[in-house]
Scaffold this active site. Structure first.
Site, PDB file in Angstrom:
ATOM      1  N   LYS A 288      -2.165  18.244  -6.785  1.00 33.29           N
ATOM      2  CA  LYS A 288      -2.940  17.345  -5.933  1.00 33.29           C
ATOM      3  C   LYS A 288      -2.874  15.936  -6.528  1.00 33.29           C
ATOM      4  CE  LYS A 288      -7.187  17.628  -3.238  1.00 33.29           C
ATOM      5  NZ  LYS A 288      -8.443  18.363  -3.027  1.00 33.29           N
ATOM      6  N   GLU A 373     -19.140  28.433   4.140  1.00 37.79           N
ATOM      7  CA  GLU A 373     -20.502  28.026   4.505  1.00 37.79           C
ATOM      8  C   GLU A 373     -21.369  29.215   4.902  1.00 37.79           C
ATOM      9  OE1 GLU A 373     -17.728  24.582   5.174  1.00 37.79           O
ATOM     10  OE2 GLU A 373     -17.717  26.710   5.699  1.00 37.79           O
ATOM     11  N   ARG A 401     -20.694  26.050  11.136  1.00 36.30           N
ATOM     12  CA  ARG A 401     -19.950  27.290  10.916  1.00 36.30           C
ATOM     13  C   ARG A 401     -20.870  28.427  10.499  1.00 36.30           C
ATOM     14  NH1 ARG A 401     -14.447  25.697   9.148  1.00 36.30           N
ATOM     15  NH2 ARG A 401     -14.505  27.306   7.553  1.00 36.30           N
TER      16      ARG A 401
END
Length: 644
Positions: A288, A373, A401
Site C-alpha cells: 500500500k 459492521e 450495513r
C-alpha cells in the site's frame, strides 16, 4: 520513487486512449507505463485529495489485467472502489483525471454513468465477489463468452458478505476470476520469488494438462482410494506452503501468493489463468502506497488524504477549530479514563473515527473488527449484556450495513450501546456512496433508540457523556466538518433527555434546526433581522424524543415554522415535526421542510453541495422570506389550534 516526484514527459501514457493500447505494449513498456501512472496519481491527489495509498498499491496489477483482458467485453469489477484510479486513467479518462472528486468532474469511485468500462457503482466494501457471481451467471444465461474478474482488496475479506459470495460462486463452478489484492501480508523475498516461480509453472498448459491426466489415471485405473490419498497429500502440502486451502475448499483454484508489483509475473499468470473455465482466485501481495515513500511508511494517513505537499507529504491546512471527529475522540478518552467499563469499537476506521488515541491508551478496550459492521454491532450488544458500555464509532453510511442488527440485537433488547455516527449528512468529495443522508430516517423509527445531534463541539462532548449514563441505546450523529470554535468545558454537562433550547426568540417565524443546521439557522435569523423579519431559532438537540412542549409552544406563537436538517426529507426530522403537529390536531400548511430531497447527491465539496441544497444561511433566509412574502401586516396565527 521518493517524495521528489519529477514532472516527467509521460510518453507512453500519453498514447493510451483505451485498454486496447495497453495490450500492444512490451513488458518493459508496461513497467514504464506503471511509473507514469503512479506519478499522475500522486500529482493529482496532491492537488485534489483522494485515496492515495491504496491506488498506488494496485498500479502494476491493473496494468497487467488490461494487458491480458479486454474490457468492456470482459467485465472487471472492483471491491472498495478507491482502488480504481489506475483503471480510470487507462480506460479513456486520462485527460479528465485532473478533475478527480471535483464537482462536475470524475468520481473517486467506479461509476456506471461515467464510463462504459465501469460495470458497477462501488463505494462500500464486500460486494465485488457477489456482483461478479451475478455477472458470470448472466453470461451463462446469455450464452456469451467473456471473462468476469473481481479485484478484491483493502480488507474486503474481513467482510462477511465476501465469504457469502465465495461460498455461492465456488459451488456454482462458473468461469470466474477473483484477484485478491493483499496489501497487509508481507512475505520474504525468497518465499515470494519461489511462489511466483511455482505459480507460473503450475498454471502453464503442460503442467495443467499433466495434472488432469494424472487425476484421470489415479481415479480410473488405480481407483478412488488411491486418488483420495494423493489429493489429501496435495492439499496438506499446499496448506503448509500457502494460505490457499480455504479457497480451494470453497471451490476455487488457488494461485499464489505472487508479487503484485512484478509485471512480468502478473502478465504470465493472468495469461495462463485466462484459459481456465473454473473459479480461480489469484492471491497478489502488494504494498500500500507503493512508489511514494511517505505513503509506504504511513499508509493509514495516506489512505484518504486532503491536498498535500509532494516533497514533504504534509497536508495543506490552515489553522482551524478541531473537527467533530477529533472532539469525539478526545471526549471519549477523557470519559474512559474514569470508567473502565467503556470500550470502543470501530470497523476498519481507527483513524477516520478519531479513535487512534483511545487505541493507544486503552488497547485492551479497543476493538477494530475490520470491515464487518454487522459483527461489530452484535459484538457490542454482547458486551453491553454483561454490563460494559460499548461506543460503536462508524460512519453513518457504513452503519446502514448493520441495520438489522441495530434493531434485532441492540434496540429490541434495549442494550446500552452508544452509536457515534460520524460523517452524518453531506461528506463532500466521496459522493453518493458516502453521504450520511439516511440515518435520521432509519434511526427515529426504531423503538428504545434515543437520537441526538450536537449543534457545536461542546455539545458533542455533553451528548457523549449523557449517552453513557443512559441504560438504553443511543445514536449521536455529527458532520464531517470542523467545529465552530466553541470552547469546550473542562467537564461535560449532562443534557436532559428530550429537551431542546431556544437560540434566539422571534415573532414572525420559527426555525427549528437540528445538529449541523443550527448555526446556519442562527446566521439566517441575523440576515432576516436586517430585512425586518423577526425569526426565532430552536435547537431541538434531540430527534427522538422530541421536546414536544417547547416545539408546540414556540410554533403556536410564531405562526409559521421552517424545519431544517442535513438529512433525507423522507421520514426525517422534518417528518417527525409534521407528525407531531398532526398528532396534536394541526395541519401542516404553515410548516416547510428543508433538507436533502429524494435523490442521491453527487460529489463536490461539502460547501458546494450544501449551497446546492439551500442548506446555508442565505438559502435558509431566502426560504423564510418566501414563506412570509404574502403575510398581512397583522400576523396570521395559523397554529392557534395546537393542543398543548
Amino acid at each position: 520513487m521518493n517524495g521528489n516526484i519529477m514532472n516527467k514527459n509521460e510518453l507512453i501514457l500519453a498514447g493510451i486512449e483505451s485498454p486496447a493500447d495497453v495490450q500492444d505494449l512490451s513488458l518493459e513498456a508496461l513497467k514504464t507505463l506503471s511509473d507514469e501512472i503512479r506519478e499522475t496519481i500522486i500529482r493529482t491527489v496532491a492537488q485534489r485529495g483522494g485515496h492515495l495509498a491504496s491506488s498506488l498499491g494496485v498500479v502494476e496489477l491493473t496494468v497487467a489485467l488490461l494487458k491480458i483482458f479486454s474490457p468492456p467485453k470482459d467485465r472487471i469489477v472492483f471491491d472498495v472502489g478507491h482502488q480504481a484510479y489506475a483503471y480510470k486513467i487507462l480506460t479513456g479518462r486520462r485527460d479528465a483525471f485532473s478533475t478527480l472528486r471535483t464537482k462536475g468532474g470524475i468520481s473517486g469511485f467506479p461509476k456506471r454513468e461515467e464510463s462504459p468500462y465501469d460495470f458497477f457503482d462501488v463505494g462500500h466494501a464486500g460486494n465485488a465477489i457477489s456482483v461478479a457471481a451475478g455477472l458470470a451467471q448472466a453470461r451463462c444465461f446469455n450464452g456469451d463468452d467473456h471473462k468476469v474478474i473481481a479485484v478484491v482488496g483493502d480488507g474486503s475479506l474481513t467482510c462477511g458478505v465476501s465469504y457469502e459470495g465465495l461460498n455461492q460462486a465456488g459451488a456454482a463452478e462458473k468461469d470466474l476470476i477473483i484477484i485478491l489484492n493483499d496489501n497487509e501480508m508481507s512475505i520474504s523475498p525468497n518465499v515470494g520469488a519461489m511462489a511466483a516461480y511455482l505459480n507460473r509453472i503450475m498454471t502453464g498448459q503442460i503442467v495443467t494438462r499433466f495434472r488432469a491426466e494424472v487425476k484421470n489415471i489415479l481415479k480410473n485405473v488405480m481407483g478412488e482410494p488411491i486418488y483420495s490419498l494423493a489429493k489429501q497429500f496435495e492439499d496438506a502440502l499446499k496448506g503448509f506452503i500457502t494460505p490457499g486451502k480455504l479457497f480451494e475448499d470453497l471451490g476455487f483454484k488457488y494461485v499464489g501468493p505472487i508479487d503484485g508489483h512484478q509485471v512480468k509475473h502478473l502478465v504470465e499468470t493472468f495469461k495462463n489463468i485466462k484459459r481456465f473455465r473454473e473459479p480461480v482466485l489469484v492471491h497478489a501481495i502488494t504494498c500500500k502506497g507503493k512508489g511514494y515513500c511517505q505513503a509506504e511508511q504511513n499508509p493509514s494517513r495516506f489512505h484518504g488524504v486532503g491536498p498535500f505537499d509532494i516533497e514533504t507529504g504534509k497536508v495543506h491546512s490552515q489553522p482551524r477549530p478541531p473537527s467533530y471527529t477529533t472532539v469525539f475522540g478526545k471526549a471519549l478518552v477523557k470519559l474512559a479514563s474514569k470508567d473502565p467499563k467503556i470500550v470502543a469499537i470501530t470497523a476498519a476506521m481507527e483513524y477516520g473515527t478519531g479513535l487512534a488515541e483511545f487505541a493507544r491508551l486503552f488497547p485492551r478496550r479497543f476493538f477494530d473488527v475490520g470491515i464487518a459492521e454487522q459483527h461489530g454491532i452484535v459484538f457490542a450488544a454482547g458486551l453491553a449484556s454483561e454490563g460494559y458500555h460499548p461506543v460503536v464509532a462508524i460512519y453513518s453510511t457504513f452503519i446502514q450495513r448493520g441495520y438489522d442488527h441495530l434493531i434485532h440485537d441492540v434496540c429490541m433488547q434495549n442494550f446500552p450501546v452508544v452509536f457515534a455516527m460520524d460523517r452524518a449528512g453531506i461528506v463532500g468529495e466521496d459522493g453518493p456512496t458516502h453521504h450520511g443522508a439516511f440515518d435520521i430516517a432509519f434511526a427515529r423509527s426504531i423503538p428504545n433508540l434515543t437520537v441526538m445531534a450536537p449543534a457545536d463541539e461542546d455539545q458533542l462532548s455533553d451528548m457523549l457523556a449523557t449517552a453513557l449514563t443512559l441504560n438504553s441505546p443511543v445514536s449521536i450523529r455529527y458532520a464531517r466538518a470542523d467545529g465552530l470554535g466553541v470552547p469546550i468545558k473542562k467537564e461535560p454537562e449532562l443534557i436532559p433527555v428530550g429537551k431542546g433550547r431556544m437560540m434566539t426568540e422571534g415573532e414572525d417565524l420559527l426555525i427549528i434546526a437540528i445538529g449541523s443546521m443550527v448555526d446556519p439557522a442562527v446566521q439566517a435569523a441575523d440576515l432576516l433581522a436586517k430585512k425586518g423579519i423577526s425569526a426565532g431559532v430552536l435547537d431541538a438537540r434531540f430527534i427522538k424524543p422530541l421536546d414536544e412542549d417547547l416545539i408546540l409552544e414556540k410554533s403556536r406563537a410564531a405562526g409559521k415554522v421552517l424545519v431544517v436538517e442535513e438529512g433525507i426529507l423522507a421520514g426525517g426530522f422534518g417528518s417527525a415535526i409534521l407528525e407531531l403537529f398532526s398528532d396534536k390536531g394541526l395541519g401542516g400548511g404553515s410548516a416547510v421542510r428543508m433538507g436533502i430531497s429524494d435523490a442521491f447527491v453527487e460529489h463536490g465539496t461539502r460547501a458546494e453541495l450544501l449551497a446546492d441544497l439551500g442548506l446555508t444561511p442565505e438559502g435558509i433566509s431566502a426560504q423564510a422570506v418566501s414563506m412570509l412574502k404574502d403575510r398581512p401586516e397583522s400576523k396570521l396565527r395559523r397554529f392557534s389550534s395546537i393542543r398543548l
